[in-house]
Design a protein around this motif. Structure first.
Motif, PDB file in Angstrom:
ATOM      1  N   ALA A 106       0.824  -1.206   0.000  1.00 26.86           N
ATOM      2  CA  ALA A 106       0.000   0.000   0.000  1.00 26.86           C
ATOM      3  C   ALA A 106       0.856   1.252   0.000  1.00 26.86           C
ATOM      4  N   ALA A 145       0.894   4.288  -2.474  1.00 29.40           N
ATOM      5  CA  ALA A 145       0.770   5.667  -2.018  1.00 29.40           C
ATOM      6  C   ALA A 145       1.829   6.559  -2.666  1.00 29.40           C
ATOM      7  N   ALA A 179      -7.475   9.695   0.425  1.00 29.93           N
ATOM      8  CA  ALA A 179      -6.532   9.677   1.546  1.00 29.93           C
ATOM      9  C   ALA A 179      -7.244   9.970   2.859  1.00 29.93           C
ATOM     10  N   ALA A 235      -9.469   7.001   3.872  1.00 28.65           N
ATOM     11  CA  ALA A 235      -8.685   5.887   4.428  1.00 28.65           C
ATOM     12  C   ALA A 235      -8.306   6.167   5.873  1.00 28.65           C
ATOM     13  N   PHE A 244      -3.253   4.985   3.839  1.00 30.15           N
ATOM     14  CA  PHE A 244      -3.442   3.794   3.001  1.00 30.15           C
ATOM     15  C   PHE A 244      -2.728   2.587   3.599  1.00 30.15           C
TER      16      PHE A 244
END
Length: 455
Positions: A89, A93, A109, A112, A345
């Protein structure tokens, strides 16, 4: 532009190869710092360099200076590795390159972070209405929590510190254990209160705060703006303050309670260790790392606050050009950074990979391995200096000079890595078991190496 797929794939393959090598490679090796500096040095090129060549040069320059701290036999500084899903992840990102300032700059963002924040509060037993700021580490989390505390206790005293500053403000008492982490003092410096403001409270035999002494310190001065700093996870011993009793004492004096739980707050995620942090929900703010025991990539930590209005008042700002500011507090409103990477994330992915039971199992396994370390080293004739309540083990090898020699030998040997510390006037080896991939075989192999080198 060069083919991005080929370039990114090459970088990911090198990263995966490195991670696969961690179980077998030396954990720490002597480094020629001059050669390392030369590898990165030289004049800045006048013209551009092809990205593939830059990547190759970086791999060559950095390789000799990498420490296998993400591996299973690194026991220094309460460092965990990074979970596979969380690492993947984080790669995404970086590729997505999101600006996590607010829900306008990156809706994904902020969403999350919101979802991961709900999961974190549920895991740790923090009140569901608390706000969550996604920060870089516990230094930042402690600073945010203490900034919210400063805002609230002075507002209660009729002083708007965000507008008027500290000159002329009512004095703030800060009460903290004598074995607090150094980041508490640094946060107080950054907030303009100064390290000398701390009124220290004695610690008990294993490093937790002494409740009788806390009671005496609270009673020693008239009640006024007061912040009490407690600890979940003594940096040396792993001991946790008696949070329920300490919070009750602080409440009687109208104090704000901040809990520094850099790694120890994760005790709340396991039924077996949760009693160690009983009463944590009674505090006002909490600091906790993700890149330690939760095994998330750097840099990942959390600042929780039971009073979201104080949190936002201490951290947020608005500007005419900043579209999305001034609404519901999120993203940069809850941290000291405006331009923020989307670290949520990786947090979301790591929690999703483990699940509730996986986080509990990670905590339980590390604690069991720490006890195995202590038992193995005690059986070899060495002095385990602390009561092993979480994942921290302190070991002495005789006098301070001999302990220093053993620590240095272990670090140079490469089988495992452990640091040194001073606790209660003694130099000791400090072993922190925090990595999700550490096994019993890793512990036994490390105990054997330490025993061999100590001889």
């Amino acid at each position: 532009m060069e083919d991005l797929s080929r370039l990114f794939r090459l970088a990911a393959e090198h990263a995966a190869d490195y991670r696969r090598s961690l179980r077998d490679r030396p954990v720490g090796v002597p480094v020629d710092r001059t050669a390392l500096a030369e590898g990165f040095g030289g004049p800045l090129p006048a013209g551009p360099t092809a990205p593939k060549r830059v990547l190759a040069d970086l791999l060559a320059a950095a390789g000799p200076g990498l420490v296998a701290s993400a591996g299973p036999r690194y026991f220094g500084f309460v460092v965990g590795g990074a979970l596979p899903a969380a690492t993947a992840a984080d790669i995404l990102a970086a590729g997505w390159d999101q600006l996590a300032t607010n829900a306008v700059t990156s809706p994904a963002a902020v969403a999350a972070e919101a979802a991961a924040g709900v999961w974190l509060k549920d895991l740790l037993g923090i009140p569901s209405a608390a706000s969550v700021g996604f920060v870089t580490g516990c230094q930042a989390a402690n600073t945010v929590g203490l900034a919210a505390a400063r805002q609230h206790v002075l507002a209660d005293a009729g002083w708007d510190v965000e507008r008027r500053g500290l000159p002329g403000a009512p004095p703030i008492r800060v009460i903290a254990g004598e074995e607090r982490h150094a980041t508490i003092d640094r946060s107080l410096r950054l907030l303009g209160l100064g390290a000398d403001v701390v009124e220290p409270v004695a610690a008990g035999p294993n490093g937790a705060i002494d409740l009788g002494c806390l009671r005496d310190v609270l009673r020693a001065k008239p009640t006024g703006p007061t912040i009490v700093c407690l600890q979940a996870g003594n940096v040396n011993t792993g001991a946790c303050d008696q949070l329920r009793e300490a919070c009750d004492l602080a409440r009687r004096h109208g104090a704000w309670v901040h809990v520094d739980g850099a790694f120890g707050l994760w005790a709340a995620a396991s039924p077996d260790t949760r009693p160690l942090v009983d009463g944590l929900d009674l505090a006002d703010s909490w600091a906790c790392d993700g890149h330690k025991w939760l095994n998330l990539p750097y840099d990942s930590a959390f600042a929780f606050c039971a009073r979201p209005e104080a949190h936002a008042a201490a951290m947020s700002y608005s500007a005419a050009y900043l579209v999305g500011s001034g609404g519901a507090s999120a993203g940069a409103d809850l941290t000291a950074e405006s331009s923020r990477r989307a670290r949520g994330f990786a947090v979301w992915a790591g929690l999703r990979e483990l699940g509730r039971d996986g986080v509990a199992a990670l905590v339980d396994r590390c604690c069991a391995l720490a006890r195995r370390f202590a038992e193995g080293l005690a059986a070899a004739g060495f002095d385990v200096a602390n009561e092993v309540v979480l994942n921290q083990v302190l070991v002495g090898f005789g006098d301070d000079a001999r302990t220093e020699r053993v620590v240095a030998a272990v670090q140079a040997d490469g089988t495992c890595w452990a640091g040194g510390t001073t606790w209660r006037g003694r130099r000791l080896m400090r072993i922190s078991v925090s990595n999700a991939t550490t096994t019993e075989e890793d512990v036994d192999r490390s105990v054997a190496a330490i025993t061999r080198l100590a001889a």
